[in-house]
Design a protein around this motif. Structure first.
Motif, PDB file in Angstrom:
ATOM      1  N   TRP A   1      50.674  11.841  25.872  1.00  0.00           N
ATOM      2  CA  TRP A   1      50.055  12.579  26.978  1.00  0.00           C
ATOM      3  C   TRP A   1      50.700  12.136  28.297  1.00  0.00           C
ATOM      4  O   TRP A   1      51.465  11.175  28.338  1.00  0.00           O
ATOM      5  CB  TRP A   1      48.540  12.325  27.025  1.00  0.00           C
TER       6      TRP A   1
ATOM      7  N   GLU B   1      48.563   8.910  34.357  1.00  0.00           N
ATOM      8  CA  GLU B   1      47.999   9.298  35.656  1.00  0.00           C
ATOM      9  C   GLU B   1      49.083   9.515  36.716  1.00  0.00           C
ATOM     10  O   GLU B   1      49.041  10.492  37.470  1.00  0.00           O
ATOM     11  CB  GLU B   1      47.022   8.217  36.124  1.00  0.00           C
TER      12      GLU B   1
ATOM     13  N   PHE C   1      51.225  12.649  35.849  1.00  0.00           N
ATOM     14  CA  PHE C   1      50.369  13.822  36.060  1.00  0.00           C
ATOM     15  C   PHE C   1      50.323  14.171  37.544  1.00  0.00           C
ATOM     16  O   PHE C   1      50.546  15.320  37.943  1.00  0.00           O
ATOM     17  CB  PHE C   1      48.964  13.497  35.519  1.00  0.00           C
TER      18      PHE C   1
ATOM     19  N   ALA D   1      48.925  15.893  24.953  1.00  0.00           N
ATOM     20  CA  ALA D   1      47.512  16.069  24.617  1.00  0.00           C
ATOM     21  C   ALA D   1      46.715  16.597  25.799  1.00  0.00           C
ATOM     22  O   ALA D   1      45.719  17.311  25.620  1.00  0.00           O
ATOM     23  CB  ALA D   1      46.939  14.736  24.141  1.00  0.00           C
ATOM     24  N   ASN D   2      47.144  16.273  27.011  1.00  0.00           N
ATOM     25  CA  ASN D   2      46.455  16.770  28.212  1.00  0.00           C
ATOM     26  C   ASN D   2      47.269  17.855  28.919  1.00  0.00           C
ATOM     27  O   ASN D   2      47.151  18.048  30.128  1.00  0.00           O
ATOM     28  CB  ASN D   2      46.132  15.628  29.165  1.00  0.00           C
TER      29      ASN D   2
ATOM     30  N   ASP E   1      46.950  21.113  28.612  1.00  0.00           N
ATOM     31  CA  ASP E   1      46.064  22.159  29.132  1.00  0.00           C
ATOM     32  C   ASP E   1      45.417  21.726  30.440  1.00  0.00           C
ATOM     33  O   ASP E   1      45.274  22.526  31.377  1.00  0.00           O
ATOM     34  CB  ASP E   1      44.977  22.497  28.107  1.00  0.00           C
ATOM     35  N   ASP E   2      45.013  20.447  30.521  1.00  0.00           N
ATOM     36  CA  ASP E   2      44.443  19.931  31.775  1.00  0.00           C
ATOM     37  C   ASP E   2      45.465  20.015  32.908  1.00  0.00           C
ATOM     38  O   ASP E   2      45.122  20.336  34.054  1.00  0.00           O
ATOM     39  CB  ASP E   2      44.003  18.477  31.602  1.00  0.00           C
ATOM     40  N   PHE E   3      46.715  19.713  32.585  1.00  0.00           N
ATOM     41  CA  PHE E   3      47.785  19.782  33.576  1.00  0.00           C
ATOM     42  C   PHE E   3      47.917  21.207  34.111  1.00  0.00           C
ATOM     43  O   PHE E   3      47.987  21.429  35.328  1.00  0.00           O
ATOM     44  CB  PHE E   3      49.097  19.321  32.932  1.00  0.00           C
TER      45      PHE E   3
ATOM     46  N   ARG F   1      45.662  23.605  34.106  1.00  0.00           N
ATOM     47  CA  ARG F   1      44.479  23.972  34.899  1.00  0.00           C
ATOM     48  C   ARG F   1      44.534  23.342  36.281  1.00  0.00           C
ATOM     49  O   ARG F   1      44.133  23.967  37.281  1.00  0.00           O
ATOM     50  CB  ARG F   1      43.203  23.553  34.165  1.00  0.00           C
ATOM     51  N   SER F   2      45.056  22.130  36.360  1.00  0.00           N
ATOM     52  CA  SER F   2      45.171  21.461  37.657  1.00  0.00           C
ATOM     53  C   SER F   2      46.199  22.154  38.547  1.00  0.00           C
ATOM     54  O   SER F   2      46.008  22.266  39.770  1.00  0.00           O
ATOM     55  CB  SER F   2      45.555  19.991  37.458  1.00  0.00           C
TER      56      SER F   2
END
Length: 509
Positions: free
Chosen positions: A56, A59, A62, A96-97, A99-101, A103-104
């Motif tokens: 993933w 921090e 990201f 793994a994150n 999708d979060d990336f 959306r951000s």
């Protein structure tokens, strides 16, 4: 869209490519067949490193990734980019994150990120190469930091595609201490592409920053006369020898390589290793490096069907001529005028002849003493990725001779080095024909149509009408004689003598 064709052609469109190693923004100057990037910016973030190490984005990666994309989106907005696409490739689709990336990114910029599948990325990258080479048949491979995308293309149509997670960034992180294991992993990944065997012995088109860096190093090592990567071609044996040398470079040695970034140099041996295994699998005729890829593929997909079908070389030459020519376009009249001699010579590529006719009157703004050299440089270093290096050299030499340059001049040395002797002769012949035609017509097409070059039993003949306004037929005779000698045929020039009889004078009144 409801815009007129003219408005559409000047609409700026762009793409942000969110890759494993870098995030890049490219904005094109319009929706024409031969686009130019007005902005090409990148941020090297290395998202793929985190994905390989942890699965993933950490921090820091990201945060830096989101900030870089926000800056690039605001840059695009500031230059009124009407259409901006955001594409994410291997790092985002595998994190793994991821999708979060995405959306951000949307929350920060208001833009939606399209996460490409491996097959979708392969098709888009192939479209970028095909946009410069319509009718291409061969294998296209795009090596990103995290993955390799492969596409088999026949007559400009993608027949097969595949993706494998063997990008150099990933290989270095996983096998940095054991290159032998990396080589075994690449071999297995390539062998598992079942359709590759059916595509042996075709041209192999290499896309991606790591492979472009390999091409640049090879060009530097061989003192190559151009520094343009697109269209650079290497023979298979030379490719294998060079990649084998690069694979053995130590980290200390790669850190001292000049001309490419340290980040790129650090993964160079791994990119060379992937290329080496593909050479084994495909046994290609040639390795051709391309500067076109995913971003150009996006632009190509946006074009209208009729525009996509047009010739990118001819479109680029018309654009250059539009910026530089004196009068209305007379290229079709020039093409008709030189046709008899070109047919007799029999060796010239019709596309290049047409392109040279379009570019033949683009040097007039330069000082007469420098027109030949400046015109050669303008054509040889054209910014469009629509020519291989031999085509660049042929066109540049033809235009150089058109403006009175001598084929033996130092300025033409790069062209001579890139061309075979018979192709040099063809470019020189066309250059002399264009010089003769433009002296005769002063760049005006109707004069050429009224003064055709005619094939005769033993060569060619040119009759200059009395109303043509040619003040120095002796100059035309000298040029015609040089062309005749080069072809070992007769080339006669005659001039109609004005009728000064009393009857003619009375009739004229």
């Amino acid at each position: 869209m409801n815009e007129s064709a003219e408005a559409l052609s000047t609409t700026r469109v762009g793409v942000i490519d969110i890759g494993s190693n870098s995030i890049r923004l490219v904005i094109f100057d319009g929706l024409g067949r031969a686009p130019l990037p007005v902005i090409n910016h990148k941020a090297v973030i290395g998202l793929g490193v985190d994905v390989e190490r942890h699965g993933w984005f950490g921090e820091e990666a990201f945060r830096r990734g989101i900030e870089a994309i926000d800056i690039l989106v605001r840059l695009a907005d500031s230059v009124r980019c009407a259409d901006l696409a955001l594409y994410a490739t291997a790092a985002v689709r595998q994190a793994a994150n991821g999708d979060d990336f995405c959306r951000s990114v949307e929350a920060r910029t208001g833009r939606v990120v399209t996460v490409l599948t491996g097959a979708g990325e392969a098709r888009l990258s192939a479209a970028g190469v095909i946009s410069a080479l319509p009718g291409l048949t061969g294998v296209i491979a795009d090596l990103g930091g995290g993955s390799l995308e492969l596409a088999a293309v026949e007559d400009g149509t993608v027949r097969e595609q595949a993706t494998r997670d063997i990008g150099p960034l990933r290989l270095r992180e996983r096998w940095g201490e054991n290159p032998a294991h990396a080589s075994a992993a690449i071999h297995e990944a390539v062998c598992n592409v079942a359709w590759l065997d059916a595509w042996k012995h075709r041209d192999f088109h290499a896309v991606g920053g790591s492979w472009r860096a390999i091409a640049r190093l090879h060009m530097t090592q061989h003192h190559y006369p151009l520094t343009i990567v697109h269209g650079y071609t290497m023979a298979p044996a030379e490719t294998r020898s060079f990649t084998g040398m690069l694979e053995r470079l130590s980290t200390e040695t790669t850190s001292r390589i000049r001309g490419i970034s340290r980040r790129r140099a650090a993964i160079l041996p791994w990119g060379a290793m992937v290329l080496d295994h593909l050479m084994d699998a495909l046994q290609p005729r040639n390795v051709v490096f391309s500067a076109q890829g995913l971003r150009e593929g996006h632009h190509f997909r946006m074009l209208r069907a009729a525009t996509r079908k047009s010739d990118p070389l001819i479109a680029a030459c018309h654009q250059l001529a539009l910026w530089h020519r004196r009068f209305a376009d007379c290229s079709e009249a020039l093409e008709r005028w030189v046709a008899p001699v070109i047919r007799h010579h029999g060796h010239a590529d019709p596309r290049l002849v047409r392109a040279a006719c379009i570019l033949a009157d683009t040097g007039w703004r330069e000082h007469p003493e420098y027109r030949a050299g400046r015109s050669l440089s303008r054509v040889l270093h054209m910014p469009w990725s629509v020519l291989d290096h031999q085509q660049r050299a042929w066109l540049a030499l033809a235009v150089f001779v058109r403006y009175g340059g001598a084929e033996s001049a130092d300025e033409a040395a790069a062209c001579r080095r890139l061309l075979k002797p018979d192709t040099v002769a063809g470019a020189v012949l066309l250059g002399r024909l264009l010089r003769l035609a433009l002296i005769l017509s002063a760049g005006r097409g109707p004069i050429l149509d009224s003064t055709p070059l005619v094939a005769t039993a033993d060569g060619f003949a040119l009759e200059i009408p009395r109303e043509s306004g040619v003040a120095s037929p002796e100059r035309i005779e000298r040029l015609a004689e040089a062309i005749g000698q080069a072809l070992d045929v007769s080339f006669t020039v005659s001039r109609q003598v004005p009728d000064r009889s009393p009857a003619a004078v009375t009739a004229a009144r």
